[in-house]
Design a protein around this motif. Structure first.
Motif, PDB file in Angstrom:
ATOM      1  N   ARG A  67      32.732  50.883  43.458  1.00  0.00           N
ATOM      2  CA  ARG A  67      31.668  51.045  44.454  1.00  0.00           C
ATOM      3  C   ARG A  67      31.165  52.466  44.466  1.00  0.00           C
ATOM      4  NH1 ARG A  67      33.834  48.651  50.130  1.00  0.00           N
ATOM      5  NH2 ARG A  67      32.634  50.455  50.860  1.00  0.00           N
ATOM      6  N   ASP A  68      29.872  52.628  44.756  1.00  0.00           N
ATOM      7  CA  ASP A  68      29.282  53.926  45.021  1.00  0.00           C
ATOM      8  C   ASP A  68      28.602  53.806  46.381  1.00  0.00           C
ATOM      9  OD1 ASP A  68      27.850  56.254  45.234  1.00  0.00           O
ATOM     10  OD2 ASP A  68      27.101  56.223  43.189  1.00  0.00           O
ATOM     11  N   ASP A  69      29.292  54.217  47.424  1.00  0.00           N
ATOM     12  CA  ASP A  69      28.766  54.050  48.774  1.00  0.00           C
ATOM     13  C   ASP A  69      27.568  54.955  49.044  1.00  0.00           C
ATOM     14  OD1 ASP A  69      31.792  53.176  50.671  1.00  0.00           O
ATOM     15  OD2 ASP A  69      30.696  52.177  49.065  1.00  0.00           O
ATOM     16  N   THR A  70      27.387  56.011  48.245  1.00  0.00           N
ATOM     17  CA  THR A  70      26.200  56.853  48.424  1.00  0.00           C
ATOM     18  C   THR A  70      24.940  56.108  47.990  1.00  0.00           C
ATOM     19  OG1 THR A  70      26.338  57.850  46.227  1.00  0.00           O
ATOM     20  CG2 THR A  70      27.581  58.914  47.995  1.00  0.00           C
ATOM     21  N   LYS A  71      25.133  55.083  47.148  1.00  0.00           N
ATOM     22  CA  LYS A  71      24.008  54.275  46.671  1.00  0.00           C
ATOM     23  C   LYS A  71      24.066  52.848  47.206  1.00  0.00           C
ATOM     24  CE  LYS A  71      23.649  56.828  42.305  1.00  0.00           C
ATOM     25  NZ  LYS A  71      23.672  56.730  40.815  1.00  0.00           N
ATOM     26  N   ASN A  72      25.044  52.571  48.070  1.00  0.00           N
ATOM     27  CA  ASN A  72      25.228  51.205  48.590  1.00  0.00           C
ATOM     28  C   ASN A  72      25.292  50.196  47.445  1.00  0.00           C
ATOM     29  OD1 ASN A  72      25.214  52.154  51.225  1.00  0.00           O
ATOM     30  ND2 ASN A  72      23.060  51.686  51.560  1.00  0.00           N
ATOM     31  N   THR A  73      26.025  50.524  46.429  1.00  0.00           N
ATOM     32  CA  THR A  73      26.039  49.719  45.205  1.00  0.00           C
ATOM     33  C   THR A  73      27.466  49.392  44.795  1.00  0.00           C
ATOM     34  OG1 THR A  73      23.955  50.683  44.452  1.00  0.00           O
ATOM     35  CG2 THR A  73      25.339  49.646  42.791  1.00  0.00           C
ATOM     36  N   VAL A  74      27.647  48.155  44.320  1.00  0.00           N
ATOM     37  CA  VAL A  74      28.912  47.728  43.752  1.00  0.00           C
ATOM     38  C   VAL A  74      28.671  47.325  42.297  1.00  0.00           C
ATOM     39  CG1 VAL A  74      28.657  45.310  44.480  1.00  0.00           C
ATOM     40  CG2 VAL A  74      30.939  46.247  44.076  1.00  0.00           C
ATOM     41  N   TYR A  75      29.652  47.597  41.452  1.00  0.00           N
ATOM     42  CA  TYR A  75      29.552  47.300  40.037  1.00  0.00           C
ATOM     43  C   TYR A  75      30.699  46.376  39.621  1.00  0.00           C
ATOM     44  CZ  TYR A  75      26.777  51.569  40.338  1.00  0.00           C
ATOM     45  OH  TYR A  75      25.854  52.524  40.709  1.00  0.00           O
ATOM     46  N   LEU A  76      30.450  45.618  38.570  1.00  0.00           N
ATOM     47  CA  LEU A  76      31.509  44.829  37.957  1.00  0.00           C
ATOM     48  C   LEU A  76      31.419  45.041  36.447  1.00  0.00           C
ATOM     49  CD1 LEU A  76      33.821  42.817  38.577  1.00  0.00           C
ATOM     50  CD2 LEU A  76      32.220  40.982  37.986  1.00  0.00           C
ATOM     51  N   GLN A  77      32.359  45.801  35.909  1.00  0.00           N
ATOM     52  CA  GLN A  77      32.444  46.015  34.471  1.00  0.00           C
ATOM     53  C   GLN A  77      33.271  44.888  33.889  1.00  0.00           C
ATOM     54  OE1 GLN A  77      31.020  48.426  32.438  1.00  0.00           O
ATOM     55  NE2 GLN A  77      31.834  47.170  30.768  1.00  0.00           N
ATOM     56  N   MET A  78      32.676  44.117  32.994  1.00  0.00           N
ATOM     57  CA  MET A  78      33.346  42.957  32.410  1.00  0.00           C
ATOM     58  C   MET A  78      33.544  43.194  30.918  1.00  0.00           C
ATOM     59  SD  MET A  78      31.322  39.908  34.408  1.00  0.00           S
ATOM     60  CE  MET A  78      29.762  40.243  33.600  1.00  0.00           C
ATOM     61  N   ASN A  79      34.790  43.286  30.506  1.00  0.00           N
ATOM     62  CA  ASN A  79      35.137  43.494  29.099  1.00  0.00           C
ATOM     63  C   ASN A  79      35.877  42.271  28.555  1.00  0.00           C
ATOM     64  OD1 ASN A  79      34.094  46.138  29.296  1.00  0.00           O
ATOM     65  ND2 ASN A  79      36.087  46.941  29.918  1.00  0.00           N
ATOM     66  N   SER A  80      35.950  42.189  27.252  1.00  0.00           N
ATOM     67  CA  SER A  80      36.667  41.092  26.591  1.00  0.00           C
ATOM     68  C   SER A  80      36.240  39.748  27.157  1.00  0.00           C
ATOM     69  CB  SER A  80      38.183  41.275  26.747  1.00  0.00           C
ATOM     70  OG  SER A  80      38.588  42.513  26.203  1.00  0.00           O
ATOM     71  N   LEU A  81      34.951  39.554  27.241  1.00  0.00           N
ATOM     72  CA  LEU A  81      34.430  38.342  27.867  1.00  0.00           C
ATOM     73  C   LEU A  81      34.768  37.105  27.050  1.00  0.00           C
ATOM     74  CD1 LEU A  81      31.069  39.784  29.138  1.00  0.00           C
ATOM     75  CD2 LEU A  81      32.709  38.556  30.554  1.00  0.00           C
ATOM     76  N   LYS A  82      35.021  36.026  27.781  1.00  0.00           N
ATOM     77  CA  LYS A  82      35.387  34.747  27.179  1.00  0.00           C
ATOM     78  C   LYS A  82      34.348  33.688  27.563  1.00  0.00           C
ATOM     79  CE  LYS A  82      40.270  35.836  27.932  1.00  0.00           C
ATOM     80  NZ  LYS A  82      41.539  35.382  28.565  1.00  0.00           N
ATOM     81  N   PRO A  83      34.231  32.634  26.771  1.00  0.00           N
ATOM     82  CA  PRO A  83      33.286  31.570  27.133  1.00  0.00           C
ATOM     83  C   PRO A  83      33.514  31.024  28.541  1.00  0.00           C
ATOM     84  CG  PRO A  83      33.977  31.285  24.870  1.00  0.00           C
ATOM     85  CD  PRO A  83      34.820  32.412  25.439  1.00  0.00           C
ATOM     86  N   GLU A  84      34.763  30.995  28.979  1.00  0.00           N
ATOM     87  CA  GLU A  84      35.045  30.469  30.316  1.00  0.00           C
ATOM     88  C   GLU A  84      34.597  31.403  31.433  1.00  0.00           C
ATOM     89  OE1 GLU A  84      37.178  30.753  27.748  1.00  0.00           O
ATOM     90  OE2 GLU A  84      39.184  31.361  28.429  1.00  0.00           O
ATOM     91  N   ASP A  85      34.130  32.597  31.085  1.00  0.00           N
ATOM     92  CA  ASP A  85      33.546  33.492  32.092  1.00  0.00           C
ATOM     93  C   ASP A  85      32.082  33.146  32.372  1.00  0.00           C
ATOM     94  OD1 ASP A  85      35.356  36.161  30.547  1.00  0.00           O
ATOM     95  OD2 ASP A  85      35.847  35.168  32.444  1.00  0.00           O
ATOM     96  N   THR A  86      31.530  32.227  31.586  1.00  0.00           N
ATOM     97  CA  THR A  86      30.135  31.832  31.789  1.00  0.00           C
ATOM     98  C   THR A  86      29.949  31.242  33.173  1.00  0.00           C
ATOM     99  OG1 THR A  86      29.764  31.424  29.440  1.00  0.00           O
ATOM    100  CG2 THR A  86      28.320  30.282  30.997  1.00  0.00           C
ATOM    101  N   SER A  87      29.074  31.852  33.952  1.00  0.00           N
ATOM    102  CA  SER A  87      28.837  31.444  35.343  1.00  0.00           C
ATOM    103  C   SER A  87      27.605  32.159  35.876  1.00  0.00           C
ATOM    104  CB  SER A  87      30.019  31.844  36.245  1.00  0.00           C
ATOM    105  OG  SER A  87      31.155  31.060  36.039  1.00  0.00           O
ATOM    106  N   VAL A  88      27.180  31.736  37.031  1.00  0.00           N
ATOM    107  CA  VAL A  88      26.264  32.550  37.830  1.00  0.00           C
ATOM    108  C   VAL A  88      27.135  33.432  38.719  1.00  0.00           C
ATOM    109  CG1 VAL A  88      24.427  32.602  39.546  1.00  0.00           C
ATOM    110  CG2 VAL A  88      24.472  30.791  37.804  1.00  0.00           C
ATOM    111  N   TYR A  89      26.904  34.730  38.656  1.00  0.00           N
ATOM    112  CA  TYR A  89      27.688  35.690  39.415  1.00  0.00           C
ATOM    113  C   TYR A  89      26.888  36.128  40.643  1.00  0.00           C
ATOM    114  CZ  TYR A  89      31.194  36.009  35.783  1.00  0.00           C
ATOM    115  OH  TYR A  89      32.200  35.713  34.903  1.00  0.00           O
TER     116      TYR A  89
END
Length: 124
Positions: free
Chosen positions: A71-93
């Motif tokens: 999170r960067d609360d100065t920007k009111n922003t949250v991030y999700l870094q996704m590595n080693s992605l797999k087919p089963e990660d396919t979704s609407v986030y």
């Protein structure tokens, strides 16, 4: 009017990486919780990662060691870094936030908000 706007989804090959971002806007006094859920076709919505205030984080077992929430609360922003992605990660986030909102009355309201969703597809 409070909004959560997501970005960063797309198509990636297995083993690849993506970074999702979610920016909150509006009369935000403070961010209590921010996180990410996902919903795959034919499945129920699943909590992926959550970050309350401070440095505490929660991950669902299937993404531990591969995804990182920040999170960067100065920007009111949250991030999700996704590595080693797999087919089963396919979704609407979907971005999720619990925010304390300043009202015109001078009172503060705590409420939950959702982003519009961003598609992540992992496929060769």
């Amino acid at each position: 009017q409070v909004q959560l706007v997501e970005s960063g989804g797309g198509l990636v090959q297995p083993g690849g990486s993506l970074r999702l971002s979610c920016a909150a806007s509006g009369s935000i006094r403070s961010i209590d919780v921010m996180g990410w859920y996902r919903r795959a076709p034919g499945k129920e919505r699943e909590l992926v990662a959550l970050m309350p205030s401070g440095s505490t984080t929660y991950y669902t077992d299937s993404v531990k060691g591969r995804f990182t929430i920040s999170r960067d609360d100065t920007k009111n922003t949250v991030y999700l870094q996704m590595n080693s992605l797999k087919p089963e990660d396919t979704s609407v986030y979907y971005c999720y936030a619990v925010l304390s909102i300043d009202q015109v009355t001078g009172l503060v309201r705590v409420d939950r908000y959702w982003g519009q969703g961003t598609q992540v597809t992992v496929s060769s």
